[in-house]
Design a protein around this motif. Structure first.
Motif, short mmCIF file in Angstrom:
data_model
loop_
_atom_site.label_atom_id
_atom_site.label_comp_id
_atom_site.label_asym_id
_atom_site.label_seq_id
_atom_site.Cartn_x
_atom_site.Cartn_y
_atom_site.Cartn_z
N VAL A 172 0.84 -1.19 0.00
CA VAL A 172 0.00 0.00 0.00
C VAL A 172 0.88 1.25 0.00
O VAL A 172 2.04 1.22 0.39
N ASP A 173 0.29 2.34 -0.44
CA ASP A 173 0.99 3.62 -0.49
C ASP A 173 -0.04 4.71 -0.21
O ASP A 173 -1.03 4.83 -0.94
N VAL A 174 0.18 5.49 0.85
CA VAL A 174 -0.74 6.58 1.16
C VAL A 174 -0.10 7.94 0.92
O VAL A 174 -0.65 8.97 1.32
N ASP A 175 1.06 7.97 0.25
CA ASP A 175 1.69 9.25 -0.06
C ASP A 175 0.84 10.02 -1.07
O ASP A 175 0.07 9.44 -1.84
N THR A 176 1.01 11.34 -1.07
CA THR A 176 0.22 12.19 -1.97
C THR A 176 1.06 13.22 -2.70
O THR A 176 0.53 14.07 -3.41
N ALA A 177 2.39 13.19 -2.53
CA ALA A 177 3.25 14.26 -3.05
C ALA A 177 3.12 14.43 -4.55
O ALA A 177 3.13 15.56 -5.06
N SER A 178 2.98 13.34 -5.30
CA SER A 178 2.96 13.43 -6.76
C SER A 178 1.82 14.31 -7.24
O SER A 178 1.99 15.14 -8.16
N ASN A 410 5.43 8.88 5.95
CA ASN A 410 4.65 9.50 4.88
C ASN A 410 5.53 10.44 4.07
O ASN A 410 6.52 10.97 4.56
N TYR A 411 5.12 10.66 2.83
CA TYR A 411 5.80 11.62 1.96
C TYR A 411 4.74 12.58 1.43
O TYR A 411 3.84 12.19 0.69
N TYR A 412 4.86 13.86 1.84
CA TYR A 412 3.95 14.89 1.38
C TYR A 412 4.75 16.01 0.72
O TYR A 412 5.93 16.20 0.99
N TYR A 413 4.04 16.77 -0.12
CA TYR A 413 4.63 17.96 -0.71
C TYR A 413 3.71 19.13 -0.37
O TYR A 413 2.49 19.04 -0.54
#
Length: 605
Positions: A172-178, A410-413
């Protein structure tokens, strides 16, 4: 000539930027059968640092006269990088229609992103020039290389015959940066580089109306309908909704803010947003939580020792005093951050380092590979790491994503005040509270019902089918209230399915305690397949618009006949009154204009 120019730029400007950077997280080996499905765009887990971060070799131009019916079975080179995005003199030409640009570029690689294949070839990385003129903050800092952005192309999942491979397995991946990066690019007047678009991060940016689980950690929701893009195909949605933990029940958190204060962080959309973000995050903490603050530039500095949130004014004053100058020594900063984390580490609490940076690490005695090893060792001891990205012009998306993946964070932008509020205020519980570790999803396609399938996105989250029940294989984490959405494109046999076309298995570990994973099985009922696309639930149709937008922007070979006008029409008809969904329809319209102003233009090639 272009290849020589790129190599010259790489040899003179980028070595300082990427000193020692380049190892991807370790990945498990595949079986011989899985190894056979290789891709030139796949990521190497064992290659040298130079191979992992160097631009790809010059690709041979595509012969547009070749039969396109064979595209999905051929291994083809990745498209050339996008045109410069900056506005500094001499002025860059306006972005061309995406269809024209794609027609002139080589086609994307099509291959199953198995990890053994990734060992065979390194990723292609786009470097997009965007010169930045920093505003002096106290004194002029030493110059840093600027004007390069780095994104990794992980390829595109192929169409698969379930008679040969009936299992699709991914973390799973819940990052949204893209999605946030693409939004900023489009809002500022240019289409994002296709390498920057990860379909899963577009999908998971939005909140959907999935029913929450009643007692378990997750609920699983399956739905399908005829595709609005390709006649004779269906779209299948696999959605997982995590339980929500009340703030009063949230475990205490011990955070270390690690802030990049190098010269490249001077701009208001970098250091200015960092301060606002940390102010919001600090304001969301509760008694019993602690905060420490350290910085890295030409040297590292402990700004604030671990401090109870009861002293909020002291924490906020330390944040407000931050300023940018100097070069970047990320590895030393991470070492200091973990030392601070050790002072307040409590088993059963949330212990996390949060890195706030543009990812532009160009000075340091330790290689990127060693940084990743340090992060993994700390993760195994109970200290996770999240990354928060800022700014444009020299943004290092590849580095920021890999650090967060290795740190189980997490990875956010952050591109605006509104996005800072979204991440650090409205959704902060999901950022801080983990409800499940190493979450894997395996979708089994019944070959008697499904003729072909392909997973849209999650290329760099691929897990070998044989490792689904291997609890030693690392996967993704899910926070409180998080949802995970994945779409497949299916070709069914004989139209409507007479029996369940898919079976979904979900495997996860508890946030604390045993490393033995639990497994959940859900079978899709034939009645979950809508007769028409228009009859499908609104959130399914909106997700279809989001996945169509991502497929077009990343120039997926499977989306050659997909139209931005259809994406906009679907979004308008299905969007709820939520602000993020309403904003999406405007973003699609703006992207269509950038693609040439023709809302009926086919922009994917």
């Amino acid at each position: 000539m272009r290849a020589r120019t790129v190599k010259l730029v790489v040899s003179t400007l980028i070595p300082a930027l990427l000193a020692g950077c380049g190892a991807a997280p370790a990945m498990a080996p595949e079986s011989p059968a899985e190894t056979a499905a290789s891709t030139p765009a796949a990521m190497s887990a064992s290659g040298s640092q130079a191979e992992l971060f160097a631009p790809s070799e010059e690709a041979a131009p595509r012969d547009d006269a070749a039969p396109r019916a064979e595209a999905e079975s051929k291994m083809m080179a990745a498209p050339a990088a996008q045109a410069p995005l900056g506005a500094a003199p001499p002025p860059a030409p306006p972005p061309p229609p995406m269809g024209a640009a794609a027609a002139a570029a080589p086609a994307r690689a099509l291959a199953k992103p198995e990890k053994a294949a990734k060992d065979a070839a390194g990723p292609s990385v786009a470097a997009t020039a965007m010169p930045v003129v920093p505003a002096p903050v106290v004194a002029a800092p030493p110059p840093e290389p600027t004007g390069t952005e780095r994104y990794t192309d992980y390829g595109v999942n192929p169409v698969t015959d379930p008679a040969k491979d009936r299992f699709s397995t991914f973390a799973v991946d819940v990052d949204t940066a893209s999605y946030t990066i693409a939004r900023r690019k489009i809002t500022e007047g240019t289409l994002p580089p296709f390498q920057a678009v990860r379909a899963e991060e577009f999908l998971n940016y939005f909140e959907y109306d999935y029913a929450a689980p009643k007692s378990e950690a997750f609920s699983v929701h399956l739905a399908a309908a005829p595709s609005p893009y390709t006649q004779g195909r269906h779209l299948l949605r696999v959605a997982v909704q995590g339980k929500r933990i009340a703030q009063s029940e949230r475990k205490p958190v011990h955070l270390v803010y690690l802030v990049d204060t190098s010269g490249s962080m001077q701009a208001e959309d970098k250091m200015g947003l960092v301060k606002k973000s940390l102010g919001l995050l600090t304001g969301a903490l509760k008694p019993g939580d602690t905060v420490a603050l350290c910085t890295y530039a030409g040297s590292v500095r402990e700004v604030l020792p671990p401090t109870g949130v009861e002293q909020k004014a002291r924490i906020l004053a330390a944040v407000d005093d931050l300023y940018a100058s100097g070069s970047t020594a990320m590895s030393s900063g991470i070492d200091l951050a973990y030392n601070l984390a050790q002072r307040t580490m409590v088993a059963g609490h949330v212990n996390r380092v949060i890195v706030l940076s543009d990812g532009d690490a160009n000075v340091g005695p330790t290689s990127h590979e060693e940084i990743l090893k340090t992060i993994k060792r700390a993760r195994d001891k109970g200290v996770t790491l999240s990354t928060i990205g800022f700014g444009m012009g020299n943004y290092q998306d590849t580095m920021m994503e890999r650090l967060a993946n290795e740190g189980n964070g997490n990875y956010y932008y952050i591109d605006s005040d509104a996005q800072a509020r979204r991440v650090f205020s409205q959704q902060v519980d999901g950022t801080l509270e983990v409800i499940a570790r190493d979450v894997k999803i395996q979708v089994e396609m019944d070959p008697d019902v499904v003729k072909t399938y392909r997973l849209i996105g999650y290329e760099n989250r691929d897990v070998a089918d044989k490792d689904f029940r291997n609890d030693k294989v690392d996967a993704g984490e899910i926070g409180s209230g998080h949802s995970v959405t994945a779409f497949y494109e299916l070709e069914l046999r004989g139209g409507k399915a007479a029996k369940a076309p898919v079976t979904v298995r979900l495997r996860h570990k508890a946030p604390l305690g045993s490393d033995k994973a639990a497994e959940t099985l859900v079978r899709m009922a034939p009645g979950a397949i809508s007769e028409t696309f228009e009859a499908a639930p609104a959130d399914f149709r909106f997700g279809s618009a989001v996945v169509g937008f991502a497929e077009i922007l990343r120039q997926s070979p499977h989306a050659r006949g997909w139209k931005m006008a259809d994406v906009e029409r679907i979004a308008r008809a299905s969007a709820s009154q939520k602000g993020d969904q309403q904003e999406f329809t405007g973003l699609v319209r703006r992207a269509s204009a950038l693609a040439g102003g023709r809302t009926d233009a086919v922009v994917a090639k």
